[in-house]
Motif scaffolding. Structure first.
Motif, PDB file in Angstrom:
ATOM      1  N   UNK A  67     -39.071 -76.880  46.207  1.00  0.00           N
ATOM      2  CA  UNK A  67     -38.585 -76.265  44.842  1.00  0.00           C
ATOM      3  C   UNK A  67     -37.387 -75.827  43.961  1.00  0.00           C
ATOM      4  N   UNK A  68     -37.189 -76.056  42.816  1.00  0.00           N
ATOM      5  CA  UNK A  68     -36.269 -75.857  42.418  1.00  0.00           C
ATOM      6  C   UNK A  68     -35.393 -74.125  42.527  1.00  0.00           C
ATOM      7  N   UNK A  69     -37.451 -73.837  42.910  1.00  0.00           N
ATOM      8  CA  UNK A  69     -36.389 -71.663  42.672  1.00  0.00           C
ATOM      9  C   UNK A  69     -37.613 -71.071  42.888  1.00  0.00           C
ATOM     10  N   UNK A  70     -37.164 -69.879  43.681  1.00  0.00           N
ATOM     11  CA  UNK A  70     -38.309 -68.975  44.407  1.00  0.00           C
ATOM     12  C   UNK A  70     -38.355 -67.451  44.217  1.00  0.00           C
ATOM     13  N   UNK A  71     -39.565 -67.103  43.516  1.00  0.00           N
ATOM     14  CA  UNK A  71     -39.606 -66.075  43.125  1.00  0.00           C
ATOM     15  C   UNK A  71     -41.048 -65.600  44.159  1.00  0.00           C
ATOM     16  N   UNK A  72     -40.035 -64.179  44.981  1.00  0.00           N
ATOM     17  CA  UNK A  72     -40.408 -63.719  45.448  1.00  0.00           C
ATOM     18  C   UNK A  72     -41.051 -62.067  46.043  1.00  0.00           C
ATOM     19  N   UNK A  73     -41.803 -61.603  45.722  1.00  0.00           N
ATOM     20  CA  UNK A  73     -41.871 -60.243  46.647  1.00  0.00           C
ATOM     21  C   UNK A  73     -41.892 -60.138  47.803  1.00  0.00           C
ATOM     22  N   UNK A  74     -41.114 -58.230  48.082  1.00  0.00           N
ATOM     23  CA  UNK A  74     -40.733 -58.130  49.479  1.00  0.00           C
ATOM     24  C   UNK A  74     -41.864 -57.931  50.350  1.00  0.00           C
ATOM     25  N   UNK A  75     -42.777 -56.888  50.300  1.00  0.00           N
ATOM     26  CA  UNK A  75     -43.670 -56.693  50.531  1.00  0.00           C
ATOM     27  C   UNK A  75     -45.117 -56.926  50.967  1.00  0.00           C
ATOM     28  N   UNK A  76     -45.224 -58.096  52.104  1.00  0.00           N
ATOM     29  CA  UNK A  76     -46.389 -58.781  52.385  1.00  0.00           C
ATOM     30  C   UNK A  76     -47.032 -59.218  53.472  1.00  0.00           C
ATOM     31  N   UNK A  77     -48.349 -59.213  53.704  1.00  0.00           N
ATOM     32  CA  UNK A  77     -48.992 -59.700  54.899  1.00  0.00           C
ATOM     33  C   UNK A  77     -48.154 -60.613  55.830  1.00  0.00           C
ATOM     34  N   UNK A  78     -48.377 -60.417  56.849  1.00  0.00           N
ATOM     35  CA  UNK A  78     -48.240 -61.510  58.187  1.00  0.00           C
ATOM     36  C   UNK A  78     -46.734 -62.071  57.868  1.00  0.00           C
ATOM     37  N   UNK A  79     -46.192 -62.419  56.524  1.00  0.00           N
ATOM     38  CA  UNK A  79     -44.238 -62.618  56.890  1.00  0.00           C
ATOM     39  C   UNK A  79     -44.333 -62.243  55.033  1.00  0.00           C
ATOM     40  N   UNK A  80     -43.020 -61.120  55.680  1.00  0.00           N
ATOM     41  CA  UNK A  80     -42.340 -60.278  53.592  1.00  0.00           C
ATOM     42  C   UNK A  80     -41.110 -61.768  53.461  1.00  0.00           C
ATOM     43  N   UNK A  81     -40.927 -60.880  52.654  1.00  0.00           N
ATOM     44  CA  UNK A  81     -39.952 -62.043  51.856  1.00  0.00           C
ATOM     45  C   UNK A  81     -38.561 -61.964  52.552  1.00  0.00           C
ATOM     46  N   UNK A  82     -38.371 -60.844  52.828  1.00  0.00           N
ATOM     47  CA  UNK A  82     -36.587 -61.115  53.948  1.00  0.00           C
ATOM     48  C   UNK A  82     -37.395 -62.624  54.900  1.00  0.00           C
ATOM     49  N   UNK A  83     -38.225 -62.395  56.047  1.00  0.00           N
ATOM     50  CA  UNK A  83     -38.628 -62.851  56.639  1.00  0.00           C
ATOM     51  C   UNK A  83     -38.068 -64.130  56.493  1.00  0.00           C
TER      52      UNK A  83
END
Length: 384
Positions: A49-65
Motif C-alpha cells: 500500500x501507499x500508506x498504512x494507518x494502524x491502531x497500537x493495541x491489537x491482538x496477536x500482533x500490535x501496531x508497534x510490532x
C-alpha cells in the motif's frame, strides 16, 4: 490523486470511520483493512500500500510490532506508517514509536481536520521522498554508465597506444630492413653474386615472415579486445590442431635441425575456441623455436583434466635470464634477448597469449633456467 491505503484496527467501527474520511478526502483508490498486525503484515507484503494507518493495541500482533516487522522487509520498509492510539499516548510510547520508524502519530479521539491534514502531509512527504529516490537512482545509474564508458574509453586508449607503439617500433624496423635490401638490389654499381642473392633472399623472407606474424598477432588481439571474444567454440582435436601449427614451422625447424615431438594423444576432442587455441600454441612454439639451439628438442604434451586441458611446450634451449623472466606477461615490453639465430623478439606474443587465455577463464605460467631451457604451461577450461 488516489492511493492504495491499508487501515489496521481491531474495532470495525474505527475502520469504517477512517475509511469514510479517506473517501471524503478523495484519496481512497483502494482501501484495505485488517483486524490485527499479523494479517496486516501479510496483506502489506502482497499489495504494498501507499500508506498504512494502524491502531497500537491489537491482538496477536500490535501496531508497534507490525511497524518493526514491516521495516525488516525491503518491499515494505519505506511504506509511510501513521500510528493511531487511544491508550499509548504518553511521551515514552510516542518516542518508542518514532524510534521504530513511524512517520506520524495521532491520538484518539482525533479531530477530523487534523486527521486529514496529517494524512495529506504524510502522503506529500512520501511523494517527495519517492521522487528524490527515483532521481537518485537515475543519477546512480547514469554514474554507473559513465563509469563503465570511462573504463571502456581507457581500455580503447590503451589499445590504441599499444597498437601505435607496436607499429612505430616493431613493424617499421623490419620494413626499414626490407627497404635497405631493395635499395641494394637496385644498385647498379653492386652486382650481387648468387650466394649473396640467396643470403639476402633468406633475410627478406625472414623479415616478411616476422611482419606477417606480428600483424596476425596484432589484428587477432585487437579484435579480441574490441569484441570481447565472442563465443566461437567448436569441437577441436587438440592433436590435429597442434600438427597444423607444427607444419607452419617446418622450414625453420629443418634449418635448425630441431627435433619436435607432439606427444598429445590423437583423436582427443574438446569443446573450445579453435582459433584461440591455435594462436596460443603457435606463439609459444615460435618462442621455443627461436630460443632452441641447432639440433635441440621441443616437446608438446597435454594432460586432460576433469574440466580443462593442460598443455605444455618444453624446449632445451638457452632459457631466460632472471630479468627477462620477471617481465614476461606484463604490459608489452620489448624483449632484448635475441634468439639462437639472431632473431629479435618483442614479447608481444606472450602478452597476447596471456590476455586470450585469461579471457577464456584459464591461466598460463612458465618454468625456465638459463642455459637449460624453458617450459610454458597453459590451462584452459572446456566442455566435452
Amino acid at each position: 490523486m488516489e492511493y492504495s491505503i491499508l487501515v489496521v484496527d481491531d474495532q470495525p467501527d474505527n475502520i469504517k470511520y477512517i475509511s469514510l474520511l479517506l473517501k471524503e478526502m478523495e484519496l481512497g483508490k483502494k482501501i484495505y483493512s485488517a483486524p490485527n498486525g499479523k494479517i496486516a503484515l501479510g496483506l502489506a507484503e502482497k499489495i504494498t500500500p501507499d500508506i498504512i494507518l494502524s491502531d497500537w493495541e491489537m491482538p496477536e500482533m500490535n501496531g508497534l510490532e507490525l511497524l518493526k516487522a514491516l521495516k525488516q522487509s525491503a518491499k515494505t520498509k519505506d511504506i509511510p506508517f501513521i500510528m493511531i492510539s487511544a491508550v499509548k499516548v504518553d511521551a515514552v510510547s510516542m518516542k518508542e514509536s518514532f524510534d521504530a520508524g513511524v512517520h506520524d502519530y495521532l491520538k484518539k479521539p482525533f479531530d477530523k481536520l487534523e486527521f486529514m491534514a496529517r494524512v495529506s502531509a504524510t502522503l506529500k512527504l512520501q511523494g517527495a521522498y519517492l521522487k528524490i529516490k527515483k532521481n537518485n537512482d537515475e543519477i546512480a545509474n547514469q554514474a554507473l554508465l559513465i563509469s563503465k564508458q570511462h573504463e571502456e574509453l581507457k581500455k580503447l586508449n590503451k589499445l590504441k597506444d599499444n597498437i601505435f607503439s607496436i607499429i612505430s617500433h616493431d613493424v617499421r624496423s623490419p620494413l626499414a630492413t626490407l627497404d635497405g635490401l631493395l635499395q641494394l638490389f637496385d644498385d647498379d654499381q653492386h652486382i650481387l653474386s648468387e650466394e649473396e642473392l640467396r643470403e639476402y633472399t633468406g633475410v627478406v623472407r625472414l623479415e616478411l615472415n616476422k611482419v606477417q606474424t606480428l600483424l596476425d598477432n596484432l589484428l587477432y588481439w585487437a579484435k579480441s579486445q574490441l569484441a570481447n571474444m565472442q563465443d566461437t567454440k567448436s569441437n577441436v582435436d587438440v592433436y590435429e590442431i597442434t600438427q597444423e601449427v607444427l607444419s607452419l614451422f617446418e622450414e625453420r625447424t629443418k634449418k635448425k635441425k630441431l627435433n619436435l615431438h607432439n606427444n598429445i594423444d590423437p583423436d582427443y576432442v574438446i569443446y573450445a575456441d579453435k582459433n584461440m587455441l591455435s594462436f596460443v600454441i603457435r606463439n609459444l612454439l615460435a618462442n621455443a623455436v627461436k630460443y632452441t639451439l641447432d639440433e635441440g628438442i621441443i616437446t608438446i604434451n597435454a594432460e586432460f583434466l576433469m574440466d580443462s586441458v593442460k598443455v605444455s611446450i618444453k624446449d632445451n634451449g638457452i632459457g631466460m635470464r632472471s630479468e627477462t623472466l620477471e617481465n614476461l606477461f606484463k604490459d608489452r615490453t620489448v624483449d632484448t634477448q635475441t634468439g639462437t639465430s639472431g632473431e629479435m623478439g618483442t614479447g608481444l606474443g606472450l602478452v597476447l597469449c596471456k590476455d586470450l587465455i585469461e579471457q577464456s577463464g584459464g591461466s598460463i605460467s612458465v618454468k625456465s633456467v638459463s642455459g637449460e631451457g624453458s617450459e610454458f604451461i597453459f590451462i584452459i577450461p572446456y566442455n566435452t
